[in-house]
Design a protein around this motif. Structure first.
Motif, mmCIF file in Angstrom:
data_model
loop_
_atom_site.group_PDB
_atom_site.id
_atom_site.type_symbol
_atom_site.label_atom_id
_atom_site.label_comp_id
_atom_site.label_asym_id
_atom_site.label_seq_id
_atom_site.Cartn_x
_atom_site.Cartn_y
_atom_site.Cartn_z
ATOM 1 N N LEU A 1 0.835 -1.215 0.000
ATOM 2 C CA LEU A 1 0.000 0.000 0.000
ATOM 3 C C LEU A 1 0.864 1.257 0.000
ATOM 4 O O LEU A 1 0.575 2.229 -0.696
ATOM 5 C CB LEU A 1 -0.926 0.007 1.224
ATOM 6 N N GLY A 2 1.941 1.209 0.778
ATOM 7 C CA GLY A 2 2.839 2.363 0.888
ATOM 8 C C GLY A 2 3.413 2.722 -0.468
ATOM 9 O O GLY A 2 3.442 3.891 -0.870
ATOM 10 N N GLN A 3 3.830 1.691 -1.168
ATOM 11 C CA GLN A 3 4.450 1.880 -2.472
ATOM 12 C C GLN A 3 3.437 2.384 -3.501
ATOM 13 O O GLN A 3 3.668 3.331 -4.231
ATOM 14 C CB GLN A 3 5.012 0.545 -2.919
ATOM 15 N N LYS A 4 2.293 1.718 -3.495
ATOM 16 C CA LYS A 4 1.261 2.025 -4.477
ATOM 17 C C LYS A 4 0.827 3.498 -4.426
ATOM 18 O O LYS A 4 0.673 4.144 -5.440
ATOM 19 C CB LYS A 4 0.067 1.131 -4.174
ATOM 20 N N TYR A 5 0.598 3.978 -3.215
ATOM 21 C CA TYR A 5 0.044 5.333 -3.080
ATOM 22 C C TYR A 5 1.078 6.376 -2.662
ATOM 23 O O TYR A 5 0.720 7.493 -2.336
ATOM 24 C CB TYR A 5 -1.122 5.312 -2.079
ATOM 25 N N GLN A 6 2.354 5.986 -2.625
ATOM 26 C CA GLN A 6 3.397 6.930 -2.188
ATOM 27 C C GLN A 6 3.039 7.500 -0.814
ATOM 28 O O GLN A 6 3.145 8.708 -0.577
ATOM 29 C CB GLN A 6 3.504 8.105 -3.174
ATOM 30 N N ASN A 7 2.609 6.609 0.040
ATOM 31 C CA ASN A 7 2.134 7.035 1.348
ATOM 32 C C ASN A 7 3.298 7.514 2.214
ATOM 33 O O ASN A 7 4.382 6.950 2.152
ATOM 34 C CB ASN A 7 1.436 5.833 2.018
ATOM 35 N N ASP A 8 3.059 8.523 3.036
ATOM 36 C CA ASP A 8 4.128 9.031 3.897
ATOM 37 C C ASP A 8 4.136 8.387 5.277
ATOM 38 O O ASP A 8 4.834 8.866 6.173
ATOM 39 C CB ASP A 8 4.019 10.558 4.017
ATOM 40 N N CYS A 9 3.334 7.337 5.470
ATOM 41 C CA CYS A 9 3.433 6.618 6.739
ATOM 42 C C CYS A 9 3.091 5.149 6.536
ATOM 43 O O CYS A 9 2.524 4.761 5.514
ATOM 44 C CB CYS A 9 2.499 7.209 7.797
ATOM 45 N N ILE A 10 3.475 4.371 7.527
ATOM 46 C CA ILE A 10 3.174 2.940 7.572
ATOM 47 C C ILE A 10 2.373 2.741 8.847
ATOM 48 O O ILE A 10 2.705 3.309 9.883
ATOM 49 C CB ILE A 10 4.499 2.145 7.687
ATOM 50 N N VAL A 11 1.297 1.931 8.768
ATOM 51 C CA VAL A 11 0.439 1.758 9.954
ATOM 52 C C VAL A 11 0.309 0.276 10.340
ATOM 53 O O VAL A 11 -0.516 -0.431 9.772
ATOM 54 C CB VAL A 11 -1.001 2.285 9.700
ATOM 55 N N PRO A 12 1.095 -0.168 11.291
ATOM 56 C CA PRO A 12 0.976 -1.575 11.680
ATOM 57 C C PRO A 12 -0.203 -1.803 12.638
ATOM 58 O O PRO A 12 -0.155 -2.659 13.511
ATOM 59 C CB PRO A 12 2.313 -1.870 12.371
#
Ligand code: B12
Lengths: 212, 350
Positions: free
Chosen positions: B59-70
């Motif tokens: 998901l992070g890669q796909k949307y260029q997200n600026d955070c990771i949510v575990p």
């Protein structure tokens, strides 16, 4: 004789400060008027309306709405017991939590409608389409109030209203998803939605033609 | 991953310092969407930390997200207390029958050890795994329910309001248990590699309690708890209102706040300026209905009102985007931030 408006204001103040004894005293005072039930219900409904509207506008909080409803329900029950013939002569009405298990929204609407003199059956929570269709049929419910908190639960009401299409029942929906998506009630095929106890009461009044 | 010169971590840190980074940081709070990525049911997906690691990376890669949510789901903490969870196919699991059935049970309530709790190991493992992958390039946001908001799931909302207002003895005892649990859960996540902790506290919002009550309850509890969490925190109110308590929230020691679509983002930015970074405030529930034009319009409008000056992170207003929101909409949000989110912001009214 007390001025109704003054009583409404006193009651609102007592409820907002969670002063249960004072609130009950005021409702009793209202019920000593010429038509006790009408007076008590009018004072209670108006005070609860103000508080509910204040919540919608962001001035009051939900805990105040909830606790006020509880106190008023208790006081109105004392002047107007469950079986009292004065309870509004109304079509069969019921309330439940659909697909969810969060009881507070339902509890608030239930208390407020009862405090306004209506009687309604509590169908419980975690209801599914099949259960509700059976209940509507068996209990001949003509006004069905449903509360949900989760979006997927709200979306599931669509199938329920489809199955209830040919039955003489009006489905009224409410809860957080309906507050955040204004068109959701139409999408799920409901008859109406309300954001506050006041709006719930208006819808029920319109449907039942019931004014105290 | 981000190809720009600056990493997501640098971008976020700069904005938290109330300065303008290269562009507006974007936190797409996606949890259940990881299951879609992996072709699993939501329940299967959350059964293994490996799934959450893989899901978050994709998901992070796909949307260029600026955070990771575990983050798994709120009621996981209820499972840690031995309570039940009810699963859904198309939404987050919910807490089941409250395990505190009578309020007097609070006196004998035992606190699970958050560090060794079997169910919480999943969160620690996912956090460790993600930290190995992204190091300190992307902030990893751990999540805890606040001691003050958890009781709704432990005992039901009605009973909880009853003890909050009428049984201070039981309220105090429950807060002690929950506080200890929360601090341990948060600190163990930080040790596992979380960069910051999101303290979920919707019961403190003025949607639920008045400010007078907040100052005597949720505020003090947040102050005490946050001071014992050994890392930075953001406080989220899950789309509850906070305008009247912004200054109080700033005094709890938190760095950022999640804000609601029910309040004006421009006014919120003014109220928080220099004190709190504003996170928000896209309406996640309504997002399901957004087409491309509407999505672009809303994202641009929020950026225009809240981004200038830094101290702002674009996100949804609940801290979790519903499962029903489409990939296209999420992609449009991301693209709009890439296009219009560069500093200095050059968007005019209308
Ligand atoms: C406080 C809160 C929490 C607390 C307590 C929640 C609870 N009750 O169990 C905690 C921290 C535990 C929490 C957790 C979660 N939450 Co939460 N939470 C909230 C918040 C801020 C308030 C919810 C609440 O209980 N309000 C009190 C009730 C009484 O209000 P209400 O339902 O709106 O009812 C009023 C009216 O709508 C109306 N009404 C209600 N029913 C009816 C019926 C009729 C017929 C009528 C006419 C009117 C009516 O009258 C009431 C009084 O005016 C909302 C956001 C918000 N701003 O509302 C999110 C919200 C409910 N949460 C949400 C979610 C998803 C969760 C989680 C599942 C997240 C997760 N992944 O873990 C968890 C788990 C919840 C659980 N119990 O298992 C979502 C649900 C929608 C969705 N996205 O699917 C919301 C709406 C946030 C959002 N904007 O998306 N949450």
């Amino acid at each position: 004789m007390h001025d109704i408006q003054a009583l409404v204001q006193d009651l609102e103040r007592a409820l907002l400060s969670l002063n249960r004894n004072e609130a009950i005293k005021i409702i009793h005072q209202a019920s000593t008027q010429s038509s006790p039930i009408e007076a008590a219900c009018e004072v209670v409904t108006e005070a609860l309306d103000h508080i509910g509207a204040g919540w919608e506008e962001g001035r009051y909080s939900l805990s105040q709405v909830y606790i006020s409803g509880l106190i008023c329900e208790e006081a109105v029950d004392a002047v107007l017991p469950r079986e009292a013939p004065e309870r509004k002569d109304q079509p069969k009405m019921a309330i439940g939590v659909f697909a969810d298990y969060h009881l507070l929204g339902k509890r608030i609407i239930y208390s407020s409608l009862r405090a306004a003199g209506f009687e309604l059956t509590d169908l419980g929570s975690g209801l599914n389409t099949e259960d509700v269709v059976k209940m509507v049929h068996k209990q001949q419910i003509s006004v069905l109030l449903l509360s949900t908190l989760m979006l997927p639960s709200a979306l599931k009401i669509k199938e329920l209203t489809r199955q209830l299409k040919d039955m003489p029942v009006k489905v009224v929906v409410g809860g957080a998803p309906f507050r955040f998506d204004e068109n959701l009630w139409k999408e799920v095929g409901a008859y109406a939605t309300g954001k506050t106890p006041k709006e719930a009461l208006e819808i029920v009044n319109n449907l039942t033609g019931g004014k105290v | 991953m981000n190809t720009m010169a600056i990493t997501s971590m640098e971008r976020v840190l700069k904005t938290l310092g109330h300065q303008e980074p290269d562009r507006v940081p974007m936190f797409l709070m996606l949890t259940m969407h990881g299951a879609k990525e992996l072709g699993l049911s939501i329940r299967e997906y959350f059964s293994k930390p490996e799934h959450v690691i893989e899901g978050q990376l994709r998901l992070g890669q796909k949307y260029q997200n600026d955070c990771i949510v575990p983050f798994f789901y709120g009621p996981l903490e209820i499972e840690a207390f031995g309570g039940e969870v009810i699963w859904a196919d198309d939404g987050p699991p919910n807490s089941g029958e409250p395990f505190i059935r009578s309020i007097e049970q609070i006196n004998h309530l035992k606190m699970p050890d958050a560090r060794s709790s079997k169910v919480l190991q999943k969160v620690y493992k996912a956090t460790e795994g993600l930290n190995k992958e992204v190091g300190n390039k992307i902030p990893i946001i751990g999540v805890v329910m606040s001691p003050f908001s958890l009781p709704v799931m432990q005992m039901g909302f009605d009973k909880y309001l009853e003890i909050m207002f009428f049984r201070p003895d039981l309220f105090k005892r429950l807060m002690e248990v929950n506080q200890e649990f929360c601090v341990n859960f948060a600190n163990r996540q930080l040790e596992a590699g979380a960069t910051a902790i999101c303290y979920f506290d919707p019961v403190s919002s003025t949607t639920i309690i008045p400010r007078e009550t907040y100052l005597k309850t949720g505020f003090l509890i947040a102050q005490q708890t946050i001071s014992r969490i050994k890392g930075p925190t953001a406080t989220h109110f899950a789309s509850g209102r906070i305008m009247d308590i912004v200054d109080d929230i700033a005094k709890t020691g938190t760095a950022a706040v999640g804000t609601s679509t029910s309040e004006d983002i421009g006014m919120m930015k003014v109220a928080c300026k220099g004190k709190l970074t504003v996170i928000g405030n896209m309406n996640g529930i309504d997002m399901r209905n957004w087409d491309r034009t509407k999505t672009v319009h809303i994202v641009k409008d929020i950026i225009r009102k809240a981004a200038p000056g830094g101290g702002f992170i674009l996100s949804d207003n609940h801290g979790e985007i519903p499962f029903q929101v489409s990939e296209e909409t999420l992609m449009t949000i991301s693209e709009t931030v890439q296009t219009y989110g560069h500093y200095p912001i050059q968007l005019s009214d209308g």
